[in-house]
Design a protein around this motif. Sequence first.
Motif, PDB file in Angstrom:
ATOM      1  N   LYS A   1       0.821  -1.206   0.000  1.00 50.60           N
ATOM      2  CA  LYS A   1       0.000   0.000   0.000  1.00 50.60           C
ATOM      3  C   LYS A   1       0.865   1.270   0.000  1.00 50.60           C
ATOM      4  O   LYS A   1       0.421   2.333  -0.451  1.00 50.60           O
ATOM      5  CB  LYS A   1      -0.932  -0.002   1.222  1.00 50.60           C
ATOM      6  N   ILE A   2       2.079   1.140   0.509  1.00 48.98           N
ATOM      7  CA  ILE A   2       2.985   2.304   0.545  1.00 48.98           C
ATOM      8  C   ILE A   2       3.208   2.837  -0.868  1.00 48.98           C
ATOM      9  O   ILE A   2       3.195   4.056  -1.111  1.00 48.98           O
ATOM     10  CB  ILE A   2       4.335   1.908   1.180  1.00 48.98           C
ATOM     11  N   PHE A   3       3.410   1.903  -1.821  1.00 54.38           N
ATOM     12  CA  PHE A   3       3.722   2.324  -3.196  1.00 54.38           C
ATOM     13  C   PHE A   3       2.458   2.516  -4.041  1.00 54.38           C
ATOM     14  O   PHE A   3       2.420   3.380  -4.911  1.00 54.38           O
ATOM     15  CB  PHE A   3       4.646   1.292  -3.844  1.00 54.38           C
ATOM     16  N   MET A   4       1.429   1.703  -3.779  1.00 51.66           N
ATOM     17  CA  MET A   4       0.215   1.831  -4.597  1.00 51.66           C
ATOM     18  C   MET A   4      -0.540   3.119  -4.289  1.00 51.66           C
ATOM     19  O   MET A   4      -1.297   3.606  -5.125  1.00 51.66           O
ATOM     20  CB  MET A   4      -0.695   0.623  -4.391  1.00 51.66           C
ATOM     21  N   ASN A   5      -0.338   3.638  -3.086  1.00 53.85           N
ATOM     22  CA  ASN A   5      -1.031   4.878  -2.716  1.00 53.85           C
ATOM     23  C   ASN A   5      -0.239   6.140  -3.047  1.00 53.85           C
ATOM     24  O   ASN A   5      -0.608   7.235  -2.667  1.00 53.85           O
ATOM     25  CB  ASN A   5      -1.355   4.868  -1.215  1.00 53.85           C
TER      26      ASN A   5
ATOM     27  N   LYS B   1       7.704   4.646   9.012  1.00 52.29           N
ATOM     28  CA  LYS B   1       6.814   5.793   9.187  1.00 52.29           C
ATOM     29  C   LYS B   1       5.357   5.428   8.913  1.00 52.29           C
ATOM     30  O   LYS B   1       4.456   5.778   9.670  1.00 52.29           O
ATOM     31  CB  LYS B   1       7.240   6.938   8.253  1.00 52.29           C
ATOM     32  N   ILE B   2       5.128   4.710   7.822  1.00 51.67           N
ATOM     33  CA  ILE B   2       3.744   4.437   7.402  1.00 51.67           C
ATOM     34  C   ILE B   2       3.126   3.304   8.216  1.00 51.67           C
ATOM     35  O   ILE B   2       1.994   3.406   8.698  1.00 51.67           O
ATOM     36  CB  ILE B   2       3.693   4.131   5.891  1.00 51.67           C
ATOM     37  N   LEU B   3       3.875   2.208   8.413  1.00 51.16           N
ATOM     38  CA  LEU B   3       3.277   1.045   9.067  1.00 51.16           C
ATOM     39  C   LEU B   3       3.275   1.162  10.591  1.00 51.16           C
ATOM     40  O   LEU B   3       2.501   0.472  11.248  1.00 51.16           O
ATOM     41  CB  LEU B   3       3.994  -0.240   8.651  1.00 51.16           C
ATOM     42  N   ALA B   4       4.135   2.020  11.156  1.00 48.13           N
ATOM     43  CA  ALA B   4       4.144   2.184  12.614  1.00 48.13           C
ATOM     44  C   ALA B   4       3.584   3.534  13.037  1.00 48.13           C
ATOM     45  O   ALA B   4       3.667   3.898  14.213  1.00 48.13           O
ATOM     46  CB  ALA B   4       5.565   2.009  13.149  1.00 48.13           C
ATOM     47  N   ASN B   5       3.015   4.283  12.051  1.00 46.72           N
ATOM     48  CA  ASN B   5       2.467   5.610  12.337  1.00 46.72           C
ATOM     49  C   ASN B   5       3.494   6.499  13.055  1.00 46.72           C
ATOM     50  O   ASN B   5       3.251   7.039  14.134  1.00 46.72           O
ATOM     51  CB  ASN B   5       1.188   5.516  13.172  1.00 46.72           C
ATOM     52  N   VAL B   6       4.663   6.607  12.423  1.00 45.05           N
ATOM     53  CA  VAL B   6       5.749   7.398  12.987  1.00 45.05           C
ATOM     54  C   VAL B   6       5.770   8.782  12.321  1.00 45.05           C
ATOM     55  O   VAL B   6       5.760   8.895  11.097  1.00 45.05           O
ATOM     56  CB  VAL B   6       7.102   6.682  12.772  1.00 45.05           C
TER      57      VAL B   6
ATOM     58  N   ILE C   1      -0.884   4.285  23.977  1.00 45.53           N
ATOM     59  CA  ILE C   1      -0.902   5.373  22.994  1.00 45.53           C
ATOM     60  C   ILE C   1      -1.777   4.910  21.844  1.00 45.53           C
ATOM     61  O   ILE C   1      -1.571   3.824  21.298  1.00 45.53           O
ATOM     62  CB  ILE C   1       0.522   5.685  22.482  1.00 45.53           C
ATOM     63  N   ILE C   2      -2.774   5.688  21.477  1.00 50.02           N
ATOM     64  CA  ILE C   2      -3.711   5.248  20.441  1.00 50.02           C
ATOM     65  C   ILE C   2      -2.979   4.956  19.136  1.00 50.02           C
ATOM     66  O   ILE C   2      -2.006   5.624  18.793  1.00 50.02           O
ATOM     67  CB  ILE C   2      -4.848   6.276  20.223  1.00 50.02           C
ATOM     68  N   SER C   3      -3.483   3.962  18.412  1.00 45.15           N
ATOM     69  CA  SER C   3      -2.741   3.416  17.268  1.00 45.15           C
ATOM     70  C   SER C   3      -2.573   4.403  16.115  1.00 45.15           C
ATOM     71  O   SER C   3      -1.591   4.343  15.373  1.00 45.15           O
ATOM     72  CB  SER C   3      -3.441   2.148  16.757  1.00 45.15           C
ATOM     73  N   ASN C   4      -3.516   5.307  15.919  1.00 39.09           N
ATOM     74  CA  ASN C   4      -3.414   6.210  14.770  1.00 39.09           C
ATOM     75  C   ASN C   4      -2.730   7.548  15.102  1.00 39.09           C
ATOM     76  O   ASN C   4      -2.656   8.437  14.268  1.00 39.09           O
ATOM     77  CB  ASN C   4      -4.795   6.467  14.174  1.00 39.09           C
ATOM     78  N   LYS C   5      -2.247   7.683  16.334  1.00 37.49           N
ATOM     79  CA  LYS C   5      -1.557   8.927  16.720  1.00 37.49           C
ATOM     80  C   LYS C   5      -0.120   8.873  16.208  1.00 37.49           C
ATOM     81  O   LYS C   5       0.620   7.923  16.448  1.00 37.49           O
ATOM     82  CB  LYS C   5      -1.562   9.086  18.232  1.00 37.49           C
TER      83      LYS C   5
END
Length: 953
Positions: free
Chosen positions: A721-725, A845-850, A816-820
Motif C-alpha cells: 500500500k505504501i507504493f500503490m497509494n 513511518k507508514i506502518l508504525a504511524n511514525v 498510545i492510540i494506534s493512529n496517533k
Amino acid sequence: MKKNFSPQEIEKILYNFWEKNGFFKTDKKFNKNNFCIMIPPPNITGSLHMGHAFQQTIMDILIRYHRMQGDNTLWQVGTDHAGIATQAIVEKNLILKEGKNRLEYSRSDFVKKIWDWKEKYGNKIISQMRRLGNSIDWDRERFTLDPVISNAVTQAFIDLYKDNLIYRKKGLVNWDPKIQTVISDLEVENRLTKSFIWYIKYPLFEDCSDFYHEKYLVVATTRPETLLGDVAVAVNPEDKRYSKLSGKHVVIPLINRIIPIIFDNYANLNKNTGCVKITPGHDFNDYKVGLRHNLPMINILTFDGKIRDIPEIYDTNSIKNNVDYDFIPKKLKHLDRFIARKKIICEIKLLGLLEKIIPQKNMIPYGDRSGDIIEPMLTDQWYLRTSQLAPTAIKAVKEGFINFIPKQYNNLYFSWMDKIQDWCISRQLWWGHRIPIWYDDNKNIYVGKNEVEIRKQYSVANHVNLIQEEDVLDTWFSSSLWTFSTLGWPDKTDFLDFFHPTNVLVSGFDIIFFWIARMIMLTMYFLKDKSDKPQVPFKTVYITGLIRDEQGTKMSKSKGNVIDPIDMIDGITLKELIKKRTKNMLKPNLAKVIKERTKKTFPQGIVATGTDALRFTFSALASGTRDIIWDMNRLKGYRNFCNKLWNASRFILMNVQREELIVKKDSYKLSLADQWIRLEFNSTVKTYRYALDNYRFDSAANILYDFVWYKFCDWYLEFSKIFMNHNDTVNSMGTKCTLVHILESLLRLAHPIIPFITEEIWQRIKVLTDIKDKSIMLQNFPKYNNKLVNESVINDMMWIQNTITAIRNIRASTKIISNKLIPVLFQNVNSKVKRIIDLHGNYLKILANVESITILSSVSKSPLSITKVIDGAEILVPITGEINKKLEIDRLCKEIDKINISLKRLELKLFDKKFIMYAPQDIIERNKLIADQLKDKKIKLIKRIKLISDIRE
C-alpha cells in the motif's frame, strides 16, 4: 469478486465444471511419469464418515500435487459390495415392507432384490465423495461385483485351488446366529457388559479322599450352557492344590458325562478357582487346549443359536463320530441358548452343585451388523493357506520394496505376519462372489468358471447332476485383489502395465491385517515383473491415525458423538443434529444423554465452513500419531484462513488492472518488500514441497498458513500500500506485478489442499496474466529456484518487521492510540541499521504511524523516553506527558496484590485433597483455568512495570 467468501455458491458449480471438462481423466499419453493411488473401496451401505473424508483428502492432495507436476495420474475409485452388511439391510427392509425373510425367496430372486436396492441407495457415498472435491476419473469406477472384478475373483480362486492353497475343513469360527454366517474378527465388537460368573461343582468320579479334601472341583464359568459340550477340566501343572489329581475324572453336572482332569498351562492358578472347563467346540482358547490333548470337539448348538437335539462330536482331525450320543436332557433341546442357560442354572442349583454367583462385567462379543452375541462354532469352511504366502510378503517390507509411513507400523505388520493363521475365506451368504466349486452326487469336487466349462474340462456327462457350492467368498477376498483386478487382470492391459505397482496406499492401522497384508500376499503371488519376480501392490503405505472426538473418545453411533463431514461443509441446525444422532439407536435409553451432550457441545448446531476449510483441517491434523483429536475451533480457524485469502485476493483484483501489467520488465522496479516476498515465497515452495514429498501434510498446512496469513497478508499487503497509494509509477508497477505474480503462484501452491477457493480466485487472476488454460489444476506446480537467494534482503526486512513490531508493542503497552503519529528516535545505531533507516525509513513511518525518525549521535542527550533494545540499535519513544511513571507503577502494583490474594485462595483449594476427591471434575478444571489466567495476567503486569521502570528521566 463478491465481498464475502461463500463456499456454498461455488463448490458444486466448480466440481461440475471440472468433471464436465474431463480434467480428472487419466491422460492417454503414456509417455509421462505415472502416479497411481487405489482408493480403499467403501461399502455401498455406508455414508461418508470422518475416516473416509480424512483419508480421501490426503489422497486427493497427492493426486492433485502429482497431476500439477505433469505426472500421468490415476486415482482408481470403486465401492465394495459389503456382503454381510448389504444382505442384512435388504433382508430387514423386506421383513418390514413385505413381511418375508430371505429364506422365503429363491436365491436368485433375493439377489435381484439386493441389486435393486443397490441401484437405488448404493451410490450415496459416491455423491458425498464428490462433495469433498475428489478429482477422480469416474468413468473408471469399479464395483467388487461388476463383471471385471468378478472375473478376476473367480480366476484367483481357481488358480489358488489348483495350486493347493485353498482347502476345506471343519474349524472353530466366529458365528453370528442371527445372520447365520461366519464373520471375521474385524466384524466382532467386544463390549463390556453386565453379567455374572457362576461357580459350579463338578463331582469327582473317583474316590480321592486320601489326598484331596473335597468331593468335587469348583469351576468358574461365564457361559454355563456350554457345559453340555465340556470334554475336560484343566488345572495348572504348577498348582499344588490339584497336583495329585492326575489321571482322575469329574462328572459333568446335570448330564453325568465323565470327563478327564488334565494339566495345562492355560489354567491360571491365580484366577478364580484355578479350574477351567474345556469346551473345544465353543471356545477359541479351549480349542487350542483340545488340539494339544487330543480331546473330542462337541458342537451343542444349531446355526440359529439353539440347543441341538443330538450333539455333533468330532476328533481333532474334524472326523465326525457317527454314533448318536443323546446326552442332552430333553427339557433343554431346541431351546434358545440363553433360555437354556437359565434352566441349567436352576437345575444345577436344585442338585446342590451351584456354589455361588458373582455379578461382574464380562467382555461379550457382538456382531457389529446384527447386534447379536457371537458364538464360537465348529463349521465347514474354505481356507486359504496364507502361512505359505506370508514369507514373500514379509520379505518385501523387510527389504524396503514396501515402506510403511510412519515406520512404527512395520512392527505391527511383522507381529501379525510372523504368527499368521490360515484365512477363512467363505461366508454363508447369498450376496457376494459365489465360490466356483461344483459337486456331483458322489461329492466329487470340480472347480471352474461355470458349469458348462466344468463339464467340458472334466468330461462330465450331461446326465450327471452338478450343484454349485452355496457359500460366497469373504468380502475381503475380492478387496485383496483390488490393486490389479481394477486394472483389468487377468487380462494384460495397458493400465495394468503402466500403473502397477501403484505408488501409495492410504489407509488406517486397524485394517493392516485384514486388507493391507492380504493385498501384499495375493498381489505378489499373482503378479510378476519382467524379471519374473513377485510384484508388490504399492510402494508406500501411508497409515493415518484414528480421528476421535474433542474428549479423545472414539466416534461411534452408540455414543452419539459422530460428526458427519457433510454437516461441517453445509452446516446443520441443533434440532437436525440431535435427530440424526438419536435415530435408529441400538440403545434408545441413551438418547437423552446424547441429546444433552450434543446441546452442550454444539449449542448453535454446526456452522457451515465449506469443503476447503474441512480439507485444510484434515491436512493440519495429519501427523504421525495413532490418535487424532478433532478440534472444531481449528476448523473455524481454517475457515477464517480461507476468508483471509479471499479478502487479500479481492484487494489485489480491485487495485490492479490488466492494462497496467502489460509492461516491459525493465520499465518497473522491485522495492525491498517486493524482493522480500518473492524470496520468501521461493523458500516456502521448497519447504512445502519437501513436506508433501515426505507425507508431512500437517507441516505443509502449517507452512502454507504461515506464509499466507503472516508474510503475505499481514506484512506484504501492508507494504504494498505504501507504493500503490503514491504516484511513483516505477515502484507502483513493480509492486502490482509482484502482487499478481505471488498470488497466482500461491494459488497453484495451495490448490492441492484447498482446490475450490483457489480455482475460483485463479479464474479471475488468470485474466490479469493472459493465461489461456481452463483450470488451475492443469497448471504447473511451483518449483524452487535455487538461484533466487538474497540474505541481505531477508535480513533487512526482518529488521524492519521487528522494529515495527517493537514500536507497536510500545504503543500498546503505554496505551498510545494506534493512529496517533509519534516521533521515534534511534540511539547506538550501527552502520547496517543506519543504512536500512536511510533507505527504507518510509516503511517504519507508514506502518508504525511514525511522525519523524531521528538518529541520535553518541554524544546527543536523549529525552525522557520509553526504550527498547533491538538488533543494532535502541528505539526511543519520547514521553509527552501521557504517562505518569510513579502513579502508573503504583496502580500496577495494586493490581498484582489483588491477583496474589486470589491466587493464594485458589491454590489452597487446589492443594486440598478433600476438594480434589469430592468436587465435580468440571469445577476443579474451572478453578485450574482461573488460576492459570491469573498467573498469565500477573506475568504481563510485571513486564509492564519493568517497561515503565526502564523509562529514562
